[in-house]
Design a protein around this motif. Structure first.
Motif, PDB file in Angstrom:
ATOM      1  N   ASP A 152      36.933  62.949  49.227  1.00 56.51           N
ATOM      2  CA  ASP A 152      38.014  63.150  48.253  1.00 56.51           C
ATOM      3  C   ASP A 152      37.565  61.865  47.157  1.00 56.51           C
ATOM      4  OD1 ASP A 152      38.982  61.810  50.443  1.00 56.51           O
ATOM      5  OD2 ASP A 152      40.733  61.551  49.327  1.00 56.51           O
ATOM      6  N   TYR A 153      37.473  62.084  46.035  1.00 57.78           N
ATOM      7  CA  TYR A 153      37.258  61.089  44.961  1.00 57.78           C
ATOM      8  C   TYR A 153      38.236  59.952  44.910  1.00 57.78           C
ATOM      9  CZ  TYR A 153      36.382  58.929  40.328  1.00 57.78           C
ATOM     10  OH  TYR A 153      35.793  58.032  39.542  1.00 57.78           O
ATOM     11  N   ARG A 154      37.931  58.883  45.290  1.00 54.37           N
ATOM     12  CA  ARG A 154      39.087  57.665  45.026  1.00 54.37           C
ATOM     13  C   ARG A 154      38.811  56.836  43.827  1.00 54.37           C
ATOM     14  NH1 ARG A 154      41.640  57.014  50.008  1.00 54.37           N
ATOM     15  NH2 ARG A 154      41.629  58.744  50.772  1.00 54.37           N
ATOM     16  N   GLY A 155      37.826  56.765  42.948  1.00 48.01           N
ATOM     17  CA  GLY A 155      37.643  55.868  41.938  1.00 48.01           C
ATOM     18  C   GLY A 155      36.276  55.580  41.738  1.00 48.01           C
ATOM     19  N   SER A 156      36.012  54.629  40.829  1.00 46.44           N
ATOM     20  CA  SER A 156      34.800  54.069  40.617  1.00 46.44           C
ATOM     21  C   SER A 156      34.681  52.663  40.233  1.00 46.44           C
ATOM     22  CB  SER A 156      34.030  54.531  39.306  1.00 46.44           C
ATOM     23  OG  SER A 156      34.676  54.474  38.231  1.00 46.44           O
ATOM     24  N   ILE A 157      33.641  51.918  40.584  1.00 41.98           N
ATOM     25  CA  ILE A 157      33.483  50.573  40.383  1.00 41.98           C
ATOM     26  C   ILE A 157      32.409  49.957  39.194  1.00 41.98           C
ATOM     27  CG2 ILE A 157      32.690  48.252  41.483  1.00 41.98           C
ATOM     28  CD1 ILE A 157      33.087  49.753  44.142  1.00 41.98           C
ATOM     29  N   ASP A 158      32.957  49.312  38.278  1.00 44.56           N
ATOM     30  CA  ASP A 158      32.045  49.277  37.159  1.00 44.56           C
ATOM     31  C   ASP A 158      30.848  48.565  37.498  1.00 44.56           C
ATOM     32  OD1 ASP A 158      34.098  50.250  35.301  1.00 44.56           O
ATOM     33  OD2 ASP A 158      35.013  48.380  35.203  1.00 44.56           O
ATOM     34  N   SER A 159      29.661  48.944  36.585  1.00 46.09           N
ATOM     35  CA  SER A 159      28.700  48.352  36.480  1.00 46.09           C
ATOM     36  C   SER A 159      28.609  46.943  36.555  1.00 46.09           C
ATOM     37  CB  SER A 159      27.620  48.834  35.462  1.00 46.09           C
ATOM     38  OG  SER A 159      26.361  48.297  35.584  1.00 46.09           O
ATOM     39  N   LEU A 160      27.763  46.036  37.364  1.00 45.41           N
ATOM     40  CA  LEU A 160      27.665  44.675  37.246  1.00 45.41           C
ATOM     41  C   LEU A 160      28.997  43.946  37.396  1.00 45.41           C
ATOM     42  CD1 LEU A 160      25.492  44.199  33.897  1.00 45.41           C
ATOM     43  CD2 LEU A 160      24.893  44.499  36.169  1.00 45.41           C
ATOM     44  N   ALA A 161      30.005  44.501  38.306  1.00 52.32           N
ATOM     45  CA  ALA A 161      31.160  43.823  38.713  1.00 52.32           C
ATOM     46  C   ALA A 161      30.505  42.806  39.965  1.00 52.32           C
ATOM     47  CB  ALA A 161      31.961  44.794  39.267  1.00 52.32           C
ATOM     48  N   PRO A 162      31.255  41.722  39.742  1.00 51.64           N
ATOM     49  CA  PRO A 162      30.931  40.601  40.808  1.00 51.64           C
ATOM     50  C   PRO A 162      30.948  41.033  42.072  1.00 51.64           C
ATOM     51  CG  PRO A 162      32.268  39.701  39.161  1.00 51.64           C
ATOM     52  CD  PRO A 162      32.402  40.972  39.096  1.00 51.64           C
ATOM     53  N   PRO A 163      29.960  40.925  43.152  1.00 47.36           N
ATOM     54  CA  PRO A 163      29.911  41.362  44.406  1.00 47.36           C
ATOM     55  C   PRO A 163      31.032  40.722  45.387  1.00 47.36           C
ATOM     56  CG  PRO A 163      28.005  40.827  43.870  1.00 47.36           C
ATOM     57  CD  PRO A 163      28.678  40.197  42.576  1.00 47.36           C
ATOM     58  N   ASP A 164      31.438  39.580  45.182  1.00 46.48           N
ATOM     59  CA  ASP A 164      32.656  38.961  46.158  1.00 46.48           C
ATOM     60  C   ASP A 164      33.839  39.673  45.780  1.00 46.48           C
ATOM     61  OD1 ASP A 164      32.540  37.579  43.409  1.00 46.48           O
ATOM     62  OD2 ASP A 164      33.175  35.839  44.303  1.00 46.48           O
ATOM     63  N   GLU A 165      34.086  39.945  44.272  1.00 48.40           N
ATOM     64  CA  GLU A 165      35.438  40.420  43.794  1.00 48.40           C
ATOM     65  C   GLU A 165      35.440  41.946  44.495  1.00 48.40           C
ATOM     66  OE1 GLU A 165      36.290  39.964  39.557  1.00 48.40           O
ATOM     67  OE2 GLU A 165      35.505  38.146  39.851  1.00 48.40           O
ATOM     68  N   VAL A 166      34.427  42.536  44.321  1.00 44.75           N
ATOM     69  CA  VAL A 166      34.138  44.010  44.759  1.00 44.75           C
ATOM     70  C   VAL A 166      34.450  44.166  46.213  1.00 44.75           C
ATOM     71  CG1 VAL A 166      32.827  46.029  44.950  1.00 44.75           C
ATOM     72  CG2 VAL A 166      32.797  44.762  42.933  1.00 44.75           C
ATOM     73  N   ALA A 167      33.821  43.163  47.052  1.00 48.66           N
ATOM     74  CA  ALA A 167      33.917  43.100  48.512  1.00 48.66           C
ATOM     75  C   ALA A 167      35.596  43.124  48.639  1.00 48.66           C
ATOM     76  CB  ALA A 167      32.956  42.066  49.207  1.00 48.66           C
ATOM     77  N   ASP A 168      35.968  42.055  48.056  1.00 48.66           N
ATOM     78  CA  ASP A 168      37.549  41.761  48.582  1.00 48.66           C
ATOM     79  C   ASP A 168      38.224  42.632  48.252  1.00 48.66           C
ATOM     80  OD1 ASP A 168      36.700  39.067  49.279  1.00 48.66           O
ATOM     81  OD2 ASP A 168      37.146  38.078  47.518  1.00 48.66           O
ATOM     82  N   GLY A 169      38.237  43.221  47.101  1.00 47.84           N
ATOM     83  CA  GLY A 169      38.831  44.651  46.539  1.00 47.84           C
ATOM     84  C   GLY A 169      38.673  45.794  47.335  1.00 47.84           C
ATOM     85  N   LEU A 170      37.630  46.030  47.757  1.00 55.05           N
ATOM     86  CA  LEU A 170      37.066  47.206  48.683  1.00 55.05           C
ATOM     87  C   LEU A 170      37.825  46.902  50.189  1.00 55.05           C
ATOM     88  CD1 LEU A 170      35.866  49.680  48.862  1.00 55.05           C
ATOM     89  CD2 LEU A 170      33.809  48.759  49.514  1.00 55.05           C
ATOM     90  N   ALA A 171      37.680  45.885  50.772  1.00 54.40           N
ATOM     91  CA  ALA A 171      38.368  45.496  51.986  1.00 54.40           C
ATOM     92  C   ALA A 171      39.934  45.501  51.731  1.00 54.40           C
ATOM     93  CB  ALA A 171      37.936  43.827  52.595  1.00 54.40           C
ATOM     94  N   GLU A 172      40.641  45.295  51.035  1.00 52.32           N
ATOM     95  CA  GLU A 172      41.911  45.202  50.744  1.00 52.32           C
ATOM     96  C   GLU A 172      42.262  47.029  50.517  1.00 52.32           C
ATOM     97  OE1 GLU A 172      45.465  43.925  47.579  1.00 52.32           O
ATOM     98  OE2 GLU A 172      43.627  43.144  47.683  1.00 52.32           O
ATOM     99  N   PHE A 173      41.445  47.653  49.814  1.00 47.68           N
ATOM    100  CA  PHE A 173      41.530  48.928  49.644  1.00 47.68           C
ATOM    101  C   PHE A 173      41.727  49.863  51.022  1.00 47.68           C
ATOM    102  CE2 PHE A 173      39.918  53.309  48.962  1.00 47.68           C
ATOM    103  CZ  PHE A 173      40.874  53.847  48.114  1.00 47.68           C
ATOM    104  N   LEU A 174      40.523  49.407  51.828  1.00 45.23           N
ATOM    105  CA  LEU A 174      40.166  49.983  53.049  1.00 45.23           C
ATOM    106  C   LEU A 174      41.769  49.895  54.032  1.00 45.23           C
ATOM    107  CD1 LEU A 174      36.336  49.139  53.493  1.00 45.23           C
ATOM    108  CD2 LEU A 174      37.523  51.447  52.837  1.00 45.23           C
TER     109      LEU A 174
END
Length: 182
Positions: A152-174
């Motif tokens: 199921d579609y959950r969302g998208s991550i903007d292009s060129l988003a800082p990897p550390d912020e994405v990893a932190d946000g994704l880990a929290e989301f999971l």
């Protein structure tokens, strides 16, 4: 961190079954796979092509950093790179290409019709531009799409988003998503 777009908006549109994104494509190892093969894992999906001179290599390098930044949580995620240039991107070429970025990334290709259906379903923008000498490149969007463990579609991550912020946000989301499922 995640732009949660409603299905049917300018973002992803599901094909059926309560927002499940369905596909059947050829993996870079030559086997046919579908969303069912990844059931139980979150999918991080990027669209692009191996001949891309800049956006795709940069986005895949950032995705590799995100995966490394997830630590043990990375086991819950399957990254996919779907080529929207099946005329040039064979499974073998995709295998060599994704190997440059991270061993967890699976490259996918398919027929023109299979790819066109997915490009449309996810709302990917791609504009083919002819070059001198008969070659071509694509100007294209570069978001990363997140699907849940049912596809199921959950969302998208903007292009060129800082990897550390994405990893932190994704880990929290999971973690939050797992807690909500209990």
């Amino acid at each position: 961190m995640f732009a949660s777009l409603p299905i049917g908006s300018a973002g992803a549109r599901a094909q059926s079954d309560g927002e499940i994104m369905r596909f059947s494509l050829i993996a870079h190892d030559g086997r046919r796979v579908s969303e069912q093969d990844f059931r139980g894992r979150y999918l991080l999906i990027q669209f692009g092509y191996t001949w891309c001179p800049d956006v795709c290599p940069m986005e895949l390098a950032l995705l590799a950093e995100v995966l490394d930044g997830l630590g043990a949580e990375a086991e819950k995620v399957q990254p996919l790179f779907i080529s929207f240039d099946p005329a040039r991107d064979s499974a073998e070429l995709l295998a060599n290409y994704v190997d440059n970025f991270h061993p967890a990334i699976i490259g996918l290709t398919g027929s023109q019709a299979e790819i066109a259906r997915l490009v449309d379903a996810f709302g990917v923008i791609r504009i083919k531009q002819q070059e001198a000498g008969g070659g071509y490149v694509f100007a294209h969007s570069a978001d990363t799409y997140l699907l849940g463990p049912r596809g199921d579609y959950r969302g998208s991550i903007d292009s060129l988003a800082p990897p550390d912020e994405v990893a932190d946000g994704l880990a929290e989301f999971l973690r939050d998503d797992a807690a909500a499922a209990e």
